[in-house]
Write an enzyme that holds these catalytic residues in place. Structure first.
Site, PDB file in Angstrom:
ATOM      1  CG  ASP A 328       1.473  -5.506  -4.850  1.00 11.09           C
ATOM      2  OD1 ASP A 328       0.312  -5.787  -5.177  1.00 11.09           O
ATOM      3  OD2 ASP A 328       1.755  -4.761  -3.909  1.00 11.09           O
ATOM      4  CB  THR A 330      -1.000  -0.896  -3.715  1.00 13.09           C
ATOM      5  OG1 THR A 330      -2.224  -0.942  -4.446  1.00 13.09           O
ATOM      6  CG2 THR A 330      -1.030   0.245  -2.734  1.00 13.09           C
ATOM      7  CG  ASN A 654      -0.330  -8.032   0.189  1.00 15.53           C
ATOM      8  OD1 ASN A 654       0.798  -7.539   0.214  1.00 15.53           O
ATOM      9  ND2 ASN A 654      -1.325  -7.451  -0.435  1.00 15.53           N
TER      10      ASN A 654
END
Length: 993
Positions: A328, A330, A654
């Site tokens: 990922d 962020t 997420n």
């Protein structure tokens, strides 16, 4: 998954049902021990997961019941419950905001634990329920939440701004009340999870493959022994000798049933070739070895006081096999902290120095190119809007060096991906209505009272629409966001985590490809990829963005494939024709950028083509990705024909589906939320720790367990092959060579601790060298240490040693030689004990020769295991134990050790077995630098020299020696030296080819 466990269960049942040469305890006790240890280890890890889950599911919450607030656990919340959430608490379910302690019914939340975003988001309560701020009012509330299209006159439409998602955290608001609409696994956060399956490492799969091969060897030996038994008994004198007459029942029994019974008996006799203790040793090695990750101070983050965490120890060795890393952006590559860098006001560029804005000069957008005057009104307006658009409060006090202002927030036009902006409408202290736009630039628009009435009407009409709400909101936003007055521009930066660029470069040198999967927009994602070194400035960036149809997507695919592969193939052909080695510098590196929409189209019709493009790109960036899309990309590569080992790393909820899908999932301990950590296999505080986790710990774990597996098969071949050879000398009567106690304790006590300690502490290369030279990681990739060639080498070595054990002892005792001082001769139990003694010493010293990193514990268990065997055998055979029905081993070991010839045979046989290994180590250590030829050629010549020397010595010994015990042993040792040297030479010759 545990083939050996099922096999030993069958053997145990066979021993209970028929008359077998060994006791059922020999199979039942190891099976019980293995299952018990495995259950304890996995039960402990499950308890840790259960404990972590209880922290979430058992968190105290307050719900409105019977006219009062009742405390309960979050797992007890049901749909329709009205829940109170206080400041800084996490929402326990998906809630519709009913009311807030704020007068306007709003609240602020952060979704850092869901998507990594730390900025505050404003949510609104339902207009009809915003006044219900007491428990009594909420208790009297009668309402229905429907998901299908409702009747317009009955309900208040709900939108995303009314929904509080589970896992988000309440900020800057004292308390709110919300009604639960989705709970448990029906919440949006849980729906993004995938069904978590039990992960299996490549080493475990190789173990099962090797076990099947050994099962085939076992069946072959059992069938061959059964056939040879009946062939031998074809003669009447061997079928029913005078000293062993058959009973009437045995004469009348079915030949088929007798054949099956004999086959099963041989199967039981040879069953120890399948190393059941391998599994318990592997489980203990994984469990105990996992503590080294948590104890590593280099993986400890002092600022947050967090150390590395192991949630699943079954995948330790998989850390040394990773080929693709999916990360990922962020919160994983970045700190997730937006820092102000510079701004432009009225054409003048400013930087922050010691908390103050200092002008740097005139920017290109200055109206006349000269140094402008800093207009006070423009400056004030700029800072007012910048401040207001950042914090978004109801009533805001803004103080600057000029004065203090108070504003009223009227409307918020939320950010969306299409407009790529966020706006607010507010009222100034003077009563004027002001519109502000927050993007990379700051702009404003003044509304007259009449204009604002029209704007307010459009917004309310769009937000309360029951049909086509999104389209009507977009129209309203477009109407408002026009005729703007530019005030200036801001420059902020999401700071990269420490040593991210160095970590990505180290992974690239180790042969690991890094893919970045993010939900951010294209421009931001590319910018971060360039700054962190994922993309290089010289890299050819290929883009597949905003595709609208399959045809368009296919055309772009072919173009990307052409541009990415054509140049590479041209260089390959050129280098092949000119006999030039291909270097990485000769090929231009390509990077691919693809968004979520284009990815969906690509995977729909052109999956293979898309994967070919991706595999030939040095770096891939996927932006605008939904959580389940991330998991789909991981699964796509994971199930490709090459079956590469994948690793996924992220910090938010997420990323959970991606983490669960990959072979190895790693969670980053972010500032808020632990969803990724709880669902991961390993957890670290920073991305930079990934380098040592893979390059050092992964390297060590894989080498250790690979040697452990091969060594176990080797020592069990050494253990059971003499038992097979012994049947040729006892008319295949199924007589056991070893005592049942030795059969049981060989793998449990006598040879278990040295390999366990080796697999915990062995270091083939120093950790600092592994980190400074990431290319060493490539040497163990593709499960190279558990290849079939390596497996075959260890298996043949075990057979060679077993032949030396058996025939070396047979030459000593096979001709009725008197070895005792009183003229007595050794019996069959003494012969078996001699073979067993030589075997225990040899396999233990073989592991000692394989050890490169010696600790006091290695010395203790290596020499202690040999000493324990001697001490145990003396006590076991030197005392009459009252609880044993028979004691065939009484005084056998004492008699064996009292013979000098037996001691001489033990020493000679052990030296014969280990001499090639010693010679190989000496040559590798002292002659590697002295020879200028290549290592493979040097090894081949060494092996050839061993063969020539051994053959010459054998000839001399055969001519000059007479038929003595010493001569026979010497001939046997030279014969073995020839065989082992031929094997080594053949192996090196294959490498040369």
């Amino acid at each position: 998954r545990r083939i050996a466990n099922f096999y030993f269960l069958i053997i145990f049942l066979v021993q209970l049902m028929i008359d077998t040469p060994t006791s059922p305890v020999t199979s039942g006790l190891p099976l019980f021990f293995v299952i018990t240890v495995t259950a304890i280890k996995q039960g402990y890890e499950d308890w840790l997961r259960h404990k972590a889950d209880n922290e979430v599911n058992g968190a105290p919450v307050f719900v409105v019941r019977s006219g009062s607030l009742v405390q309960t656990r979050s797992k007890n919340i049901r749909v329709g419950d009205i829940v109170r959430v206080a400041k800084d608490e996490t929402f326990p379910a998906d809630l519709v905001l009913l009311s807030s302690d704020r007068a306007d019914g709003t609240c602020h939340i952060t979704t850092a634990s869901l998507d990594g975003e730390t900025n505050l988001k404003t949510h609104y309560s339902v207009a009809e329920t915003s006044v219900c701020q007491s428990v009594s009012q909420l208790e009297a509330l009668q309402a229905v939440v429907e998901c299908q299209q409702p009747e317009p006159w009955q309900v208040q439409p709900l939108g995303p701004e009314n929904l509080l998602l589970r896992g988000a955290r309440l900020k800057n608001t004292k308390e709110i009340f919300g009604v639960a609409v989705y709970t448990g696994m029906e919440s949006k956060m849980a729906l993004n999870y995938k069904c978590k399956s039990q992960k299996r490492s490549a080493v475990e799969k190789s173990m099962n493959t090797f076990l099947i091969i050994y099962l085939g060897i076992l069946l072959f030996e059992a069938v061959l022994s059964t056939i040879l038994k009946y062939a031998w008994q074809a003669e009447e004198k061997w079928d029913e000798p005078f000293y062993n007459q058959k009973t009437e029942q045995e004469r009348n029994s079915s030949p088929i049933l007798k054949f099956i019974s004999d086959f099963l008996a041989f199967l039981v006799l040879y069953n120890f070739i399948i190393p059941i203790s391998l599994y318990v040793t592997v489980e203990m090695q994984k469990f105990l070895g996992s503590f080294f990750i948590g104890w590593d101070l280099d993986l400890y983050h002092e600022e947050s006081d967090q150390k590395a965490q192991v949630n699943t120890s079954d995948l330790n060795e998989e850390l040394g096999q990773v080929e693709y890393v999916f990360t990922d952006k962020t919160g994983t590559l970045t700190e997730n902290e937006m820092q102000f860098r510079e701004c432009s006001i009225n054409g003048t560029k400013y930087r922050e120095v010691n908390g103050k804005l200092v002008p740097e000069g005139v920017t290109d957008d200055s109206p006349d190119g000269s140094t402008p005057h800093l207009y006070v009104s423009a400056c004030i307006t700029f800072f007012q809007l910048s401040w207001l658009l950042t914090i978004l409060c109801q009533n805001v006090f803004h103080e600057c060096s000029f004065c203090v202002f108070r504003y009223k927030l009227l409307h918020v036009l939320e950010f969306d991906a299409n407009r790529r902006r966020m706006s607010v409408i507010l009222q100034t202290p003077s009563g004027k209505t002001l519109f502000g736009l927050r993007t990379l630039v700051v702009a404003c628009r003044h509304f007259s009272p009449e204009e604002y009435i029209d704007v307010d009407r459009r917004l309310n009409s769009a937000r309360t629409a029951l049909q086509q709400r999104e389209e009507r909101l977009q129209e309203a936003f477009s109407y408002i966001e026009r005729d703007l007055q530019l005030l200036g521009a801001t420059g902020v930066e999401d700071k990269l985590q420490d040593k991210v660029q160095e970590t990505i470069e180290a992974l690239r040198l180790a042969g690991i490809k890094v893919w970045v999967l993010t939900g951010d927009k294209h421009e931001t994602a590319v910018s971060v990829s360039l700054s962190c070194g994922h993309f290089h400035r010289t890299m050819n960036i290929l883009e597949l963005l905003q595709q609208r149809s399959d045809n368009e997507c296919a055309e772009d695919h072919f173009f990307l494939c052409y541009s990415a592969l054509l140049e590479y193939y041209i260089i390959v052909i050129h280098c092949h024709l000119t006999d030039v080695l291909i270097k990485e510098d000769h090929v231009i590196q390509h990077g691919l950028v693809v968004d979520g929409a284009s990815l969906s189209l690509a995977l729909r019709e052109h999956e293979k083509l898309f994967m070919e493009v991706c595999k030939n790109c040095s770096a891939v960036l996927c932006c605008r990705m939904a959580p389940l899309q991330k998991a789909k990309v991981v699964r796509l590569l994971k199930t490709s024909p090459e079956k590469p080992i994948t690793l996924a790393i992220g910090d938010g909820a997420n990323d959970v589906s991606m983490i669960q899908e990959a072979h190895v999932g790693i969670g980053i301990m972010g500032k808020e939320g632990r969803q990724a950590v709880r669902n991961s296999d390993y957890a670290i505080a920073r991305f930079k720790f990934l380098a040592k986790l893979l390059l050092v710990h992964g390297h060590f774990y894989y080498i250790r367990i690979a040697t452990l597996v091969q060594y176990f098969f080797y020592k069990n071949v050494c253990f059971i092959t003499p038992q097979f050879l012994y049947q040729f000398f006892c008319l295949f009567s199924q007589q056991t060579l070893y005592d049942s106690v030795y059969l049981t304790l060989y793998n449990i006590c006598f040879t278990s601790l040295p390999i366990l300690v080796y697999s915990l502490f062995e270091q083939l290369v120093h950790p600092h060298i592994l980190q400074s030279k990431p290319a060493l990681y490539r040497d163990i990739s593709k499960n190279s240490l558990l290849s079939f060639r390596t497996f075959l080498y260890w298996t043949l070595l075990g057979f060679c040693h077993a032949f030396v054990f058996f025939f070396g002892s047979y030459i000593l005792m096979g001709e009725d030689t008197t070895l005792m001082g009183n003229g007595q001769m050794f019996g069959n139990w003494t012969f078996g004990t001699l073979v067993f003694t030589v075997m225990v010493i040899t396999v233990t010293l073989k592991l000692a020769l394989e050890t490169h990193f010696w600790t006091w514990m290695n010395h203790f268990v290596t020499w202690g295991s040999i000493a324990f065997y001697f001490i145990f055998s003396l006590f076991y055979g030197g005392i009459i134990w009252p609880f044993l029905h028979t004691q065939d081993m009484y005084f056998v070991f004492v008699q064996l050790l009292s013979s000098g010839s037996a001691w001489f045979a033990i020493i000679i046989i052990v030296i014969t077995c280990l001499f090639p290994d010693v010679v190989k180590k000496v040559f590798y250590r002292h002659l590697q630098d002295s020879l200028s030829i290549c290592p493979l050629s040097r090894s081949f010549l060494q092996s050839t020299f061993h063969v020539q020397a051994a053959v010459w010595s054998l000839l001399v010994t055969s001519i000059d020696s007479q038929n003595t015990i010493f001569a026979n042993t010497l001939v046997l040792s030279h014969t073995y030296l020839i065989l082992s040297s031929l094997l080594s030479a053949l192996d090196m010759f294959c490498n040369l080819l």
